[in-house]
Design a protein around this motif. Structure first.
Motif, PDB file in Angstrom:
ATOM      1  N   GLY A  69     -12.845  -4.877   1.025  1.00  0.00           N
ATOM      2  CA  GLY A  69     -14.087  -4.361   0.164  1.00  0.00           C
ATOM      3  C   GLY A  69     -14.305  -2.961   0.432  1.00  0.00           C
ATOM      4  O   GLY A  69     -15.443  -2.564  -0.119  1.00  0.00           O
ATOM      5  N   SER A  70     -13.844  -2.284   1.291  1.00  0.00           N
ATOM      6  CA  SER A  70     -14.229  -0.926   1.847  1.00  0.00           C
ATOM      7  C   SER A  70     -13.903   0.133   0.402  1.00  0.00           C
ATOM      8  O   SER A  70     -13.964   1.255   0.583  1.00  0.00           O
ATOM      9  N   GLY A  71     -12.982  -0.276  -0.497  1.00  0.00           N
ATOM     10  CA  GLY A  71     -12.878   0.705  -1.507  1.00  0.00           C
ATOM     11  C   GLY A  71     -11.509   1.342  -1.385  1.00  0.00           C
ATOM     12  O   GLY A  71     -11.066   2.274  -2.107  1.00  0.00           O
ATOM     13  N   LYS A  72     -10.453   0.941  -0.528  1.00  0.00           N
ATOM     14  CA  LYS A  72      -9.168   1.349  -0.130  1.00  0.00           C
ATOM     15  C   LYS A  72      -8.416   1.335  -1.402  1.00  0.00           C
ATOM     16  O   LYS A  72      -7.743   2.297  -1.840  1.00  0.00           O
ATOM     17  N   THR A  73      -8.179   0.055  -2.119  1.00  0.00           N
ATOM     18  CA  THR A  73      -7.454   0.105  -3.142  1.00  0.00           C
ATOM     19  C   THR A  73      -7.826   0.605  -4.450  1.00  0.00           C
ATOM     20  O   THR A  73      -7.160   1.267  -4.809  1.00  0.00           O
ATOM     21  N   THR A  74      -9.250   0.839  -4.579  1.00  0.00           N
ATOM     22  CA  THR A  74      -9.721   1.295  -5.688  1.00  0.00           C
ATOM     23  C   THR A  74      -9.305   3.006  -5.564  1.00  0.00           C
ATOM     24  O   THR A  74      -8.960   3.704  -6.404  1.00  0.00           O
ATOM     25  N   PRO A 115     -21.597  -3.369  -2.743  1.00  0.00           N
ATOM     26  CA  PRO A 115     -21.342  -2.170  -3.233  1.00  0.00           C
ATOM     27  C   PRO A 115     -22.219  -1.814  -4.587  1.00  0.00           C
ATOM     28  O   PRO A 115     -22.035  -0.964  -5.006  1.00  0.00           O
TER      29      PRO A 115
HETATM   30  N1  LIG Z   1     -11.888  -4.040 -11.381  1.00  0.00           N
HETATM   31  C1  LIG Z   1     -12.905  -4.231 -10.579  1.00  0.00           C
HETATM   32  N2  LIG Z   1     -14.192  -4.581 -11.336  1.00  0.00           N
HETATM   33  C2  LIG Z   1     -15.264  -4.566 -10.451  1.00  0.00           C
HETATM   34  N3  LIG Z   1     -15.241  -4.459  -9.268  1.00  0.00           N
HETATM   35  C3  LIG Z   1     -14.137  -4.037  -8.454  1.00  0.00           C
HETATM   36  C4  LIG Z   1     -12.874  -4.058  -9.211  1.00  0.00           C
HETATM   37  N4  LIG Z   1     -11.860  -3.963  -8.382  1.00  0.00           N
HETATM   38  C5  LIG Z   1     -12.762  -3.940  -6.994  1.00  0.00           C
HETATM   39  N5  LIG Z   1     -13.954  -4.165  -7.243  1.00  0.00           N
HETATM   40  C6  LIG Z   1     -14.787  -4.141  -6.156  1.00  0.00           C
HETATM   41  O1  LIG Z   1     -15.003  -2.904  -5.481  1.00  0.00           O
HETATM   42  C7  LIG Z   1     -15.197  -3.111  -4.130  1.00  0.00           C
HETATM   43  C8  LIG Z   1     -13.923  -2.278  -3.218  1.00  0.00           C
HETATM   44  O2  LIG Z   1     -12.567  -2.968  -3.809  1.00  0.00           O
HETATM   45  P1  LIG Z   1     -11.297  -2.657  -3.259  1.00  0.00           P
HETATM   46  O3  LIG Z   1     -10.809  -1.382  -3.663  1.00  0.00           O
HETATM   47  O4  LIG Z   1     -10.341  -3.764  -3.721  1.00  0.00           O
HETATM   48  O5  LIG Z   1     -11.478  -2.548  -1.612  1.00  0.00           O
HETATM   49  P2  LIG Z   1     -10.301  -2.940  -0.545  1.00  0.00           P
HETATM   50  O6  LIG Z   1      -9.130  -2.565  -0.960  1.00  0.00           O
HETATM   51  O7  LIG Z   1     -10.706  -1.972   0.554  1.00  0.00           O
HETATM   52  O8  LIG Z   1     -10.494  -4.392  -0.168  1.00  0.00           O
HETATM   53  C9  LIG Z   1     -15.057  -4.516  -3.783  1.00  0.00           C
HETATM   54  O9  LIG Z   1     -16.599  -4.507  -3.794  1.00  0.00           O
HETATM   55  C10 LIG Z   1     -14.599  -4.970  -4.979  1.00  0.00           C
HETATM   56  O10 LIG Z   1     -14.847  -6.431  -5.403  1.00  0.00           O
END
Ligand SMILES: Nc1ncnc2c1ncn2[C@@H]1O[C@H](COP(=O)(O)OP(=O)(O)O)[C@@H](O)[C@H]1O
Ligand SMILES: [Mg+2]
Length: 329
Positions: free
Chosen positions: A55-60, A288
Motif C-alpha cells: 500500500g505504499s505506492g510502489k506498483t502505482t 491514502p
Molecule cells: N486502480 C486503483 N484504484 C484505486 N486505488 C488503487 C488502485 N491501485 C492501487 N490503489 C491504492 O493505491 C495505494 C497504493 O497501492 P500500490 O501502488 O498497489 O502499493 P504497493 O505496490 O506498494 O502495495 C493503495 O492504497 C491501493 O489500495
C-alpha cells in the motif's frame, strides 16, 4: 554515469467512484493519493529498489513511469533519455514501450492462458512489427528462451502456462520482456510468489541482463534484505512518499528515518551489527484517501514531536547521494 530516467514530483491520484447519494450531497472529488510527489533518477545499468510495505505506492509508481496508468491521473515529469513521457504522442509511447518493460509478480495472471510459450514470447516482437521473417522470429524466440534459462525445444515452445512451474512461468515472462532488448525493466515483486530455491536463479538472471546489456532496473519489493543484495540504491517508500534514498550500504548501515530503521530491525541479521534497542512499529499504514498532515509517518513514529504533526519534512542530503526526510535527524 548518465541518467536514463529522471522522475520529478510524480503524483498519482486514483479517483474514487462515489455513491449516487454522496454525489447528490456534493461529496465528490475524492482520490486515493497513491503516489504523492516523489522524485528520483536512475542511471544507465543501475538497479534501484523501491521498498515499503503493502500500500505504499510502489506498483502505482512503477506503472505510472511506464505509462500503464491513464495520463489524467498522473502529474509531474517523467524523463526517459531526456524526453518527457507524459507529453509523448502515440508513436513515441509505442517506441518507449519497446525500450521500457514491466515484469509482474504474478506471471499466472500476466501470461495469456490460451497462448503457447512460443506465442507469448513472440508476441511483443510481432506487436511491434519488428520482424517480418518467420525464421528470424523463431530464432529470436529461441534465443530469448535460452537467455532466460529455458529449453528452446519444440516440446517446450508448445506448452501452455498452466503446464509450467511457477519458476518457468516467470522465466517465460522474462523471455517475453528481454526479446525486445529493453534498456529499462521494472520488476514488480518478481520472485515473491516463487519457492525460495528458485528465487536466486531468477534474480541472477536479472543481474546477468544488467551486466551484459547495461539494462537499468527498478526492483519493487517489500523485502529489504533482497533489495540490499540486489540493488545499487534503495528508496524507502511510505504512503506514496520516498522517506529515504541512498546506496544500499548507506541505507542499511546508516539509516536515518525511523521507518527505515524499523524495516532494518525486522530484517534477518546478515552480519549487521546493531547497537541499542530494536525499533518496532505497530499498526497499519493509514488510508491514502485522507493523507495525514505533517510527516506521513508521524502516526506510527515513536519519536514524533509537534513539528512532525504539523510540517512535512523534505529530503535532506545526509552524505553524498544519501537523502532522508525526517524532522528528528
Ligand atoms: N486502480 C486503483 N484504484 C484505486 N486505488 C488503487 C488502485 N491501485 C492501487 N490503489 C491504492 O493505491 C495505494 C497504493 O497501492 P500500490 O501502488 O498497489 O502499493 P504497493 O505496490 O506498494 O502495495 C493503495 O492504497 C491501493 O489500495
Ligand atoms: Mg505492489
Amino acid at each position: 554515469m548518465e541518467d536514463l530516467l529522471k522522475v520529478h514530483n510524480l503524483k498519482v491520484n486514483y479517483p474514487i467512484k462515489e455513491s449516487f447519494i454522496n454525489l447528490m450531497k456534493g461529496k465528490n472529488n475524492k482520490y486515493v493519493h497513491a503516489v504523492n510527489d516523489i522524485s528520483f533518477n536512475i542511471k544507465k545499468g543501475e538497479i534501484l529498489s523501491m521498498v515499503g510495505e503493502s500500500g505504499s505506492g510502489k506498483t502505482t509508481a512503477g506503472k505510472a513511469v511506464l505509462r500503464l496508468i491513464e495520463k489524467n491521473m498522473i502529474q509531474g515529469e517523467i524523463l526517459f533519455n531526456d524526453r518527457n513521457i507524459l507529453k509523448a504522442n502515440k508513436d513515441e509511447i509505442r517506441e518507449y514501450r519497446r525500450k521500457a518493460q514491466m515484469i509482474f509478480q504474478d506471471s499466472y495472471q500476466s501470461l495469456n492462458p490460451k497462448n503457447t510459450v512460443y506465442d507469448i514470447v513472440a508476441e511483443p516482437l510481432k506487436v511491434n512489427s519488428m520482424i517480418k521473417e518467420s525464421t528470424e522470429l523463431n530464432e529470436r524466440v529461441k534465443a530469448a528462451l535460452v537467455q532466460s534459462g529455458l529449453p528452446a525445444t519444440n516440446y517446450f515452445l508448445n506448452r501452455y502456462p498452466h503446464e509450467l512451474s511457477g519458476g518457468q512461468r516467470q522465466r517465460v515472462a522474462i523471455a517475453g520482456t528481454i526479446i525486445l532488448e529493453p534498456d529499462f525493466i521494472i520488476a514488480d515483486e518478481p520472485v515473491s510468489m516463487l519457492d525460495v530455491s528458485i528465487r536466486a536463479d531468477i534474480l541472477r538472471l536479472m543481474i546477468e541482463q544488467r551486466d551484459k546489456y547495461n539494462v537499468s532496473y527498478i526492483f519493487i519489493t517489500h523485502d529489504l534484505s533482497l533489495a540490499w543484495v540486489l540493488s545499487d540504491r534503495i528508496a524507502i517508500m511510505y504512503l506514496g512518499k520516498i522517506l529515504e534514498i541512498g546506496s544500499g550500504d548507506e541505507i542499511i548501515k546508516n539509516p536515518c528515518n525511523p521507518y527505515s530503521k524499523a524495516l532494518i530491525d525486522i530484517m534477518p541479521k546478515m552480519g549487521i551489527k546493531k547497537k541499542g534497542k530494536k525499533l518496532l512499529i505497530e499498526g497499519e499504514i493509514p488510508s491514502p484517501i485522507d493523507l495525514p498532515k505533517g510527516c506521513v509517518f508521524h502516526m506510527r513514529c515513536p519519536y514524533a514531536k509537534d513539528i512532525c504533526r504539523e510540517e512535512e519534512p523534505t529530503l535532506q542530503e545526509i552524505s553524498p547521494e544519501h537523502f532522508a526526510a525526517c524532522h528528528i535527524l
